[in-house]
Motif scaffolding. Structure first.
Motif, PDB file in Angstrom:
ATOM      1  N   SER A  56      -4.100  10.013  15.808  1.00 26.99           N
ATOM      2  CA  SER A  56      -4.700   9.714  17.105  1.00 26.99           C
ATOM      3  C   SER A  56      -6.161  10.130  17.174  1.00 26.99           C
ATOM      4  O   SER A  56      -6.852   9.790  18.137  1.00 26.99           O
ATOM      5  CB  SER A  56      -3.911  10.413  18.217  1.00 26.99           C
ATOM      6  N   GLY A  57      -6.634  10.861  16.180  1.00 25.04           N
ATOM      7  CA  GLY A  57      -8.028  11.298  16.182  1.00 25.04           C
ATOM      8  C   GLY A  57      -8.264  12.596  16.916  1.00 25.04           C
ATOM      9  O   GLY A  57      -9.402  13.053  17.039  1.00 25.04           O
ATOM     10  N   GLN A  58      -7.206  13.236  17.446  1.00 25.19           N
ATOM     11  CA  GLN A  58      -7.372  14.496  18.150  1.00 25.19           C
ATOM     12  C   GLN A  58      -7.677  15.631  17.183  1.00 25.19           C
ATOM     13  O   GLN A  58      -8.264  16.631  17.545  1.00 25.19           O
ATOM     14  CB  GLN A  58      -6.104  14.827  18.945  1.00 25.19           C
ATOM     15  N   ARG A  59      -7.235  15.469  15.945  1.00 23.02           N
ATOM     16  CA  ARG A  59      -7.519  16.470  14.923  1.00 23.02           C
ATOM     17  C   ARG A  59      -8.064  15.748  13.709  1.00 23.02           C
ATOM     18  O   ARG A  59      -7.498  14.747  13.268  1.00 23.02           O
ATOM     19  CB  ARG A  59      -6.244  17.242  14.560  1.00 23.02           C
ATOM     20  N   LYS A  60      -9.171  16.234  13.154  1.00 20.31           N
ATOM     21  CA  LYS A  60      -9.799  15.567  12.034  1.00 20.31           C
ATOM     22  C   LYS A  60      -8.919  15.670  10.797  1.00 20.31           C
ATOM     23  O   LYS A  60      -8.128  16.586  10.640  1.00 20.31           O
ATOM     24  CB  LYS A  60     -11.176  16.168  11.750  1.00 20.31           C
ATOM     25  N   LEU A  81      -2.502   2.877   7.767  1.00 17.96           N
ATOM     26  CA  LEU A  81      -3.351   2.134   6.837  1.00 17.96           C
ATOM     27  C   LEU A  81      -4.831   2.398   7.103  1.00 17.96           C
ATOM     28  O   LEU A  81      -5.638   2.479   6.169  1.00 17.96           O
ATOM     29  CB  LEU A  81      -3.049   0.640   6.924  1.00 17.96           C
ATOM     30  N   LYS A  82      -5.193   2.529   8.352  1.00 14.36           N
ATOM     31  CA  LYS A  82      -6.590   2.802   8.704  1.00 14.36           C
ATOM     32  C   LYS A  82      -7.036   4.146   8.139  1.00 14.36           C
ATOM     33  O   LYS A  82      -8.133   4.271   7.567  1.00 14.36           O
ATOM     34  CB  LYS A  82      -6.764   2.780  10.220  1.00 14.36           C
ATOM     35  N   ASN A  83      -6.198   5.164   8.288  1.00  7.16           N
ATOM     36  CA  ASN A  83      -6.557   6.488   7.787  1.00  7.16           C
ATOM     37  C   ASN A  83      -6.583   6.533   6.264  1.00  7.16           C
ATOM     38  O   ASN A  83      -7.434   7.204   5.671  1.00  7.16           O
ATOM     39  CB  ASN A  83      -5.579   7.544   8.328  1.00  7.16           C
ATOM     40  N   TYR A  84      -5.677   5.807   5.619  1.00  8.54           N
ATOM     41  CA  TYR A  84      -5.632   5.808   4.159  1.00  8.54           C
ATOM     42  C   TYR A  84      -6.748   4.956   3.564  1.00  8.54           C
ATOM     43  O   TYR A  84      -7.499   5.407   2.692  1.00  8.54           O
ATOM     44  CB  TYR A  84      -4.267   5.304   3.691  1.00  8.54           C
ATOM     45  N   LEU A  85      -6.865   3.718   4.022  1.00  6.04           N
ATOM     46  CA  LEU A  85      -7.805   2.776   3.411  1.00  6.04           C
ATOM     47  C   LEU A  85      -9.241   2.986   3.882  1.00  6.04           C
ATOM     48  O   LEU A  85     -10.186   2.831   3.101  1.00  6.04           O
ATOM     49  CB  LEU A  85      -7.364   1.337   3.713  1.00  6.04           C
ATOM     50  N   GLU A  86      -9.420   3.324   5.150  1.00  8.34           N
ATOM     51  CA  GLU A  86     -10.780   3.468   5.686  1.00  8.34           C
ATOM     52  C   GLU A  86     -11.300   4.886   5.558  1.00  8.34           C
ATOM     53  O   GLU A  86     -12.446   5.114   5.162  1.00  8.34           O
ATOM     54  CB  GLU A  86     -10.809   3.022   7.149  1.00  8.34           C
ATOM     55  N   VAL A 111       0.851  -1.192   0.000  1.00  5.17           N
ATOM     56  CA  VAL A 111       0.000   0.000   0.000  1.00  5.17           C
ATOM     57  C   VAL A 111       0.886   1.242   0.000  1.00  5.17           C
ATOM     58  O   VAL A 111       1.777   1.379   0.840  1.00  5.17           O
ATOM     59  CB  VAL A 111      -0.931   0.028   1.236  1.00  5.17           C
ATOM     60  N   ASP A 112       0.643   2.127  -0.948  1.00  4.96           N
ATOM     61  CA  ASP A 112       1.326   3.423  -0.998  1.00  4.96           C
ATOM     62  C   ASP A 112       0.340   4.467  -0.486  1.00  4.96           C
ATOM     63  O   ASP A 112      -0.594   4.855  -1.191  1.00  4.96           O
ATOM     64  CB  ASP A 112       1.750   3.747  -2.429  1.00  4.96           C
ATOM     65  N   ILE A 113       0.544   4.918   0.749  1.00  9.00           N
ATOM     66  CA  ILE A 113      -0.421   5.795   1.410  1.00  9.00           C
ATOM     67  C   ILE A 113      -0.364   7.235   0.902  1.00  9.00           C
ATOM     68  O   ILE A 113      -1.162   8.074   1.345  1.00  9.00           O
ATOM     69  CB  ILE A 113      -0.218   5.779   2.938  1.00  9.00           C
ATOM     70  N   CYS A 114       0.553   7.532  -0.021  1.00 10.32           N
ATOM     71  CA  CYS A 114       0.647   8.876  -0.591  1.00 10.32           C
ATOM     72  C   CYS A 114       0.157   8.918  -2.037  1.00 10.32           C
ATOM     73  O   CYS A 114       0.341   9.932  -2.720  1.00 10.32           O
ATOM     74  CB  CYS A 114       2.080   9.390  -0.531  1.00 10.32           C
TER      75      CYS A 114
END
Length: 222
Positions: free
Chosen positions: A169-173, A148-153, A75-78
């Motif tokens: 961490s979810g502190q900032r959207k 991966l969670k932020n990129y794929l989900e 997975v290339d997250i960029c």
């Protein structure tokens, strides 16, 4: 005196909390490789091996179970569009075409669900060390899991050099581009009336009435 001691204790607690949390930007820039091995079922005779390799934006996950069941994801997250490359050699490209949250089905959602399960069951559960530090295997696995969670989900495509502190961490959207704020239409000018005048007798209204009456009679407009 008690207030002073409480303040010192609070500062120490905050410092300890911040020291135990790895930086989101460092997680994105970090390069590492980690192997997590544990005894699998049945009877714990054959090892289960999870290999994670991260080079910048590229994350490779290799999973081996019972020596014969091997799976690989890259997975290339960029890179856009959001997608998963599966296998080695002849690679299958599985592109995301819908949101997977709360839904079942579709090649992408099924592949992401399997990859997430592997990282959780054979990675986060068995990786040694503390998840809050990138120096440990647990921290590297947790960093991979969040990226991966932020990129794929969440469909967050990362950019090198951008600030992502608090995003993982979810502190900032996550970054959402917003268009310009719509402006209300300009209001019609209000005639200025002198003292004793009414809206029907103000000079502006009289002038408009005269102009309207000056139009030739009997002529229609289309």
């Amino acid at each position: 005196m008690r207030l002073c001691k409480f303040s010192i204790f609070l500062l120490c607690s905050l410092f300890a909390t911040s020291a135990l949390s790895f930086d989101d930007n460092e997680c994105l820039k970090q390069q590492f490789e980690v192997d997590i091995i544990h005894k699998g079922q049945p009877f714990g005779l054959l090892p289960v091996i999870l290999n994670i390799k991260k080079q910048g934006c590229l994350i490779d996950v290799n999973h081996e179970k019972f020596k014969y069941i091997k799976k690989s994801w890259s997975v290339d997250i960029c890179r856009e569009p959001v997608h998963i490359k599966k296998g080695t050699g002849a690679v299958d490209v599985i592109k995301k075409n819908r949101d997977c949250q709360g839904k079942v089905g579709g090649p992408f959602c099924q592949e992401y669900s399997e990859l997430q399960k592997v990282l959780q069951d054979d990675g986060l559960i068995f990786a040694p060390g503390e998840k809050e530090t990138l120096a440990s295997d647990h921290g590297k696995t947790y960093c991979t899991y969040l990226l991966l969670k932020n990129y794929l989900e969440n469909s967050l495509v990362f950019n090198r050099g951008q600030d992502y502190k608090g995003v993982l961490s979810g502190q900032r959207k996550a970054y959402i581009e917003k268009g310009p704020t719509p402006q209300p239409p300009p209001s019609a000018p209000v005639p200025v009336m002198e003292e004793g005048e009414t809206p029907l007798t103000s000079p502006e209204v009289e002038e408009q009435t005269e102009v309207k009456d000056a139009s030739p009679k009997g002529q229609g407009f289309f």
